[in-house]
Design a protein around this motif. Structure first.
Motif, PDB file in Angstrom:
ATOM      1  N   LEU A 181     -16.664  -5.095   6.008  1.00 11.69           N
ATOM      2  CA  LEU A 181     -17.206  -4.407   4.831  1.00 11.69           C
ATOM      3  C   LEU A 181     -18.242  -3.367   5.217  1.00 11.69           C
ATOM      4  O   LEU A 181     -18.309  -2.295   4.637  1.00 11.69           O
ATOM      5  N   LEU A 240     -13.982  -9.544  -3.125  1.00 14.14           N
ATOM      6  CA  LEU A 240     -13.604  -9.115  -1.774  1.00 14.14           C
ATOM      7  C   LEU A 240     -13.381 -10.329  -0.868  1.00 14.14           C
ATOM      8  O   LEU A 240     -12.454 -10.330  -0.056  1.00 14.14           O
ATOM      9  N   TYR A 253      -9.544 -11.192   0.954  1.00 12.76           N
ATOM     10  CA  TYR A 253      -9.563 -10.937   2.404  1.00 12.76           C
ATOM     11  C   TYR A 253      -8.706 -11.955   3.163  1.00 12.76           C
ATOM     12  O   TYR A 253      -8.777 -13.146   2.896  1.00 12.76           O
ATOM     13  N   LEU A 302      -7.322  -6.338   2.994  1.00 15.28           N
ATOM     14  CA  LEU A 302      -7.895  -6.633   1.682  1.00 15.28           C
ATOM     15  C   LEU A 302      -6.801  -6.447   0.642  1.00 15.28           C
ATOM     16  O   LEU A 302      -6.402  -5.320   0.359  1.00 15.28           O
TER      17      LEU A 302
END
Lengths: 666, 666
Positions: free
Chosen positions: A21, A524, A528, A540
């Motif tokens: 990220l 997220l 993932y 993702l």
């Protein structure tokens, strides 16, 4: 807690995840170059910037929120100011009550949030006990991730045997940690000798700390103001105008999306506990009478949700009950249909943006945990490597806010509606002979009249009897030292029937309140995973509706023949409002796909030598890595139809010819 | 200034216009119920809330901005925090220089903005002169609107003859009022005996007032912070990461949309000078060498814009020059292509949202008027009843911000690119014999070395000569009291050729910065008019792309047969993401159309008895009030095509049958 796994069933590696990220600029610490160069001496934690993919993901989530709630439910959206004068938050109770409990380290002067301190220390002791008993414990690594370990090599954990009763006590305290007030937290700290783990000094008793940021409005220093800690107050202050705008029809909801601010004592857990955050809030105004039914409850009643209710938690447990919303409302676990309807809509919204339905639960607040304005509250919590995270609160604020603002400003924040059947009220009425009252009481006449009108129905009844019997009553008039006598020539008190054609009430408020940053982070984590046997190839799997970029365009190589076509494709997509990214670097096509899987780009177009010859291009789907090949026109129309939700990838894959060469994904 | 007219050529009536905006809840003063009830004692002016139509219009403008700039130009969007620690704004210069000049009324203690005070007083005197000469003057009515009046009945204006030289002096001062600094403003106040018009007391000399709102981060009071006055700094601090994200390719632009805050001394003119506002800013990073060419300049070069340049204003004039961007750049009036390209894109954006092209001009800042960071600046100004309003600034910030942050943090905020041809640099280099220097100067050795390396090329050249001649040089070492002698056994200075393969430079920044609230207000003035001969029937001719609501649905009457169809149409439109509003009140259909014209709703569907019978519906266009009639399917597809910009109303009107009955617009 069982170890968390990714979509593909692999153990969740938070180090790899957070590094992805940050590397791909989903978010970054604010003012990082100031921090790393030692230029920030004060406490500027809890502030984060969103980079290009994060910013796009955030704005797509907000966009979908607006469609799912504001547009679909015909809500009245407002954009109110962040800056708010002190008077408003005095009335709302935030100046006096919007606080956390804070302990000061007696030696180092650090400030610690009291409940978090107790949690940290008791959890450490429980681990020490497990270690002493030879059981596996979760240990935290320097990067904040956890692993199960057993035996003497467990780092940082002091093996220390507790007796069984103590273990039970600690576990119960932890299960209801959110339910203690300041003095209770203080008592726990004393009873269990809880100290600052950093240095082991004792801490001073908890004191309240107000979480609002303060500032001054205008050039003089006489106008204190605050940054709002929620968007709600602006909506309440505009209630009267909104009701008018809605042609006086009830129920209705207002909504706001905007930044709010809370001066957290000790920000932690990355995006999960920050000082500045984006909120999306709904205030649904509803008639408190008639059981708060909702006409569209039928649309959500069969949804199966996982609930953790108040009584389970107070019993020191965390077991979930999965049942339908219809059942939850029928059993009274969820108080009413309107509350139930919003829990359902919240759940549907979360699934729509891509949240894993196995990682959502609805937890009810315990009594002391609720904000000062709430009478009931359910949180939608998402499961992450940081535990279950409150992402959406759904509170019943009753008539609290409208009542206090109305009282303060003397502005009636009420609904008036004609009664179908006029209401007949039997009541004692006082008739005052004003022509005589004035001369009798002179300058006190107004005060006497006010005191008379203020008499309750019971007082009026007994006064009527007294008047009949003795011809005089004696009443208390504010600011007059003695009882005042009022005789029957000045007033009469009679029982009459009053007919009410209009009903007047203060609406109750159901408030679904979304923390966009927390949803963003949890989502997220949910989407993932990594390609089989290749932890370095993160993906993702964001739904196409919220993915930051919809289409990746990759020419087969840096050959100059590809450039015009790559540019033309990109311009065509942009002109249609479809976000795309070209990756024409010299890396292999497989590597380029892999690094754009990290950005969650759902579709990829490859331009190769055949494209230059016959105009056909290939379309790759991120999750399956499968490809189809067709004319540009067909591919563009497939992309549009995927984005608009008219087709799934399975549909497209069935109808366009599969392409098997040069996938680059092997 | 000639009197402003509306689209239909009628004189602009600001009273009617602002009353429409407030009545229909486009915006409202924040905390109004607190203000009207006397509960706000301090200075909480300059804060406004946007109601449902305002909020939708604002978000549509932002959405189009994102498409026009971020998507179409492939910019990197960021969302940075509003809260910023003091250190950052110290470096950027905002703590020291982001100020306005403020005068205090010597008796009443009011604070007044110095330039606005002078403007108000001189304008009043010029009017007094005109009145004395028997000329027509603009007078302000109590609601803030102006009318031309002549003769003795001119209210509030003291007829007072000035001599011709004085009139000229005043006019010149007003033309360059933005160009005076504090002491100059003070001198004008003294010279012309300017006093507070409210009470006529003298004012104290101007003092600087910092416009940033201050607060404290975290629980201790040791961390001062500010609310950002612009979004730019967050973008600069992330420059290095953005460049990396952009695969080190230049030029590129970042962009941010978000709230900023300025503590205006005396907010005024409604939405035009407020303390909290939405900004959309672009930071375009460009190589300062090579004339700042822009590859897409050709796309805008033929646009004809109206310019008011610096020299015209300094000559005390306000004449506009209309010419093409190509010509403006060629003549050097606009400094370079990149600046010119953005002026063109700004202009196109403004037209796209519906701004009147006859009410746009580009004005260049005068030297003292520019923000401390700017080297050149052009404003896009929109003409309103408040005069020409700065709505977009387009500043050349040169390398100012990146340089100061880089210096402060020692983080190189530079671009490094391989040179096509290696650069050969002839230079004097100093070789230091460290093995001897250390023992010679002991604890001062490091300082001596630093002082040596700091010698400029010229100093090195003369030192080389001195060393050759005398075998020793003497240099100044900071913190050492006397000159230090360094002999030739410790150093040698020689001329060598250094080859540079990499070029390193700090990019320049072109910054288009949009004040969304000002654009919002000015746009609404531009699209406002009323039906011929009927000032009560106001219309907002907003383009369909930005109109808050796209479709109005009106059943012919409250007859219950219409309700299911009205609901079905509304659900169909909502499901397609098209915002609509049903008006099924009992008012006449003409009245209902009229009151929704006030909301700028471009399309209207009527449901009548034929609709219930055969399913056909009518579609009305707001500006022409013309209608067509067709099947629901055809009407829905026409609506979609109008919203997507695939067809104009003229196209639809040509291809679908006109409907002439029941228009309600007669």
């Amino acid at each position: 807690m069982a170890e968390l796994t990714t979509l593909s069933g692999d153990p969740f590696d938070r180090t790899a995840f957070e590094s992805l990220l940050k590397r791909r600029l989903f978010y970054t610490e604010s003012f990082e170059i100031y921090r790393t160069s030692g230029n920030l001496t004060g406490d500027s934690r809890g502030l984060y910037d969103y980079g290009p993919p994060g910013c796009a993901l955030q704005s797509n989530i907000v966009d979908l929120w607006r469609k799912h709630f504001v547009l679909q439910e015909d809500m009245l959206e407002l954009d109110c100011t962040i800056l708010t004068p002190e008077e408003v938050f005095k009335t709302s109770g935030h100046v006096d009550k919007f606080e956390d409990w804070m302990c000061k380290d007696s030696k180092k002067g650090d400030f610690l949030r009291a409940d978090h301190l107790i949690e940290t220390v008791l959890e450490a002791r429980l681990k020490g006990d497990k270690a002493a008993r030879g059981l596996a414990v979760e240990v935290e690594k320097s990067d904040g991730t956890t692993k199960k370990r057993k035996g003497p090599k467990v780092n940082d954990i002091k093996a220390m045997k507790l007796d069984d009763a103590q273990v039970k006590e600690y576990e119960e305290i932890l299960a209801k940690i959110d339910n203690y007030d300041g003095p209770e937290l203080g008592a726990l700290i004393e009873k269990y000798d809880i100290r600052n783990p950093d240095g082991n000094s004792p801490v001073l008793p908890p004191v309240p700390f107000n979480l609002m940021f303060k500032t001054t409005l205008g050039p003089s220093s006489a106008s204190p103001g605050y940054l709002r800690p929620e968007t709600a107050q602006g909506q309440f202050l505009n209630f009267k105008k909104l009701l008018e705008y809605n042609q006086n029809s009830m129920p209705f909801a207002s909504a706001s999306i905007g930044k709010s601010f809370r001066n957290e004592i000790s920000p932690r857990s990355g995006l999960l506990r920050v000082r500045e955050f984006l909120m999306a809030e709904i205030e649904h105004f509803v008639d408190p009478e008639g059981g708060k039914k909702h006409p569209k409850f039928g649309l959500v009643k069969d949804l199966q949700l996982s609930f953790l209710n108040r009584s389970t938690q107070l019993a020191g447990k965390t077991d979930l009950q999965t049942t339908s919303l219809a059942d939850a409302v029928a059993r009274g676990m969820v108080d009413n249909e309107t509350l139930g309807y919003f829990l359902g809509r919240i759940y549907l919204f979360l699934l729509r943006i891509g949240v894993d339905k196995n990682k959502v639960r609805f937890r009810q607040h315990m009594a002391n945990e609720m904000a000062h304005y709430a009478t009931d509250c359910w949180d939608a919590e998402l499961q992450t490597t940081y535990g279950w995270i409150e992402c959406v609160g759904c509170a019943d604020r009753s008539a609290y806010d409208l009542t206090v603002h109305s009282k303060k400003t003397a502005e009636p924040l009420v609904v008036r509606e004609p009664r179908r059947e006029p209401l007949k009220v039997e009541e004692w009425q006082i008739d005052i002979n004003k022509a005589k009252l004035g001369p009798t009481f002179k300058k006190n006449a107004k005060a006497v009249e006010t005191a008379l009108t203020a008499l309750s129905q019971a007082e009026r009844e007994s006064s009527a009897a007294a008047l009949e019997k003795e011809g005089v009553i004696s009443i208390t008039v504010p600011n007059l030292p003695e009882k005042t006598e009022v005789s029957e020539d000045l007033i009469s008190i009679v029982k009459r029937t009053r007919v009410e054609n209009v009903r007047e009430y203060i609406p109750n408020v159901i408030e679904p309140s979304f923390g966009i940053g927390r949803i963003f982070y949890s989502l997220l984590e949910h989407v993932y995973w990594h390609r089989p046997n290749d932890p370095a190839r993160g993906v993702l799997s964001l739904p196409i509706t919220v993915a930051p970029t919809k289409v990746l365009i990759v020419p087969l190589s840096t050959h100059p023949d590809f450039a015009p076509l790559t540019l033309a494709i990109s311009e065509t997509l942009r002109a249609q409002g479809i976000s795309c990214r070209s990756d024409d670097s010299s890396a292999s096509i497989g590597k380029r796909y892999a690094r754009n899987d990290e950005l969650g780009i759902p579709l990829g177009i490859t331009v190769d030598f055949d494209s230059v010859k016959d105009g056909t291009i290939t379309l790759r789907e991120r999750d399956s890595t499968k490809q189809v090949r067709a004319s540009q026109e067909d591919i563009f129309s497939a992309i549009k139809s995927l984005i608009d939700g008219r087709e799934t990838w399975e549909d497209v894959f069935k109808r366009l010819p599969e392409f098997l060469g040069q996938s680059g994904d092997e």
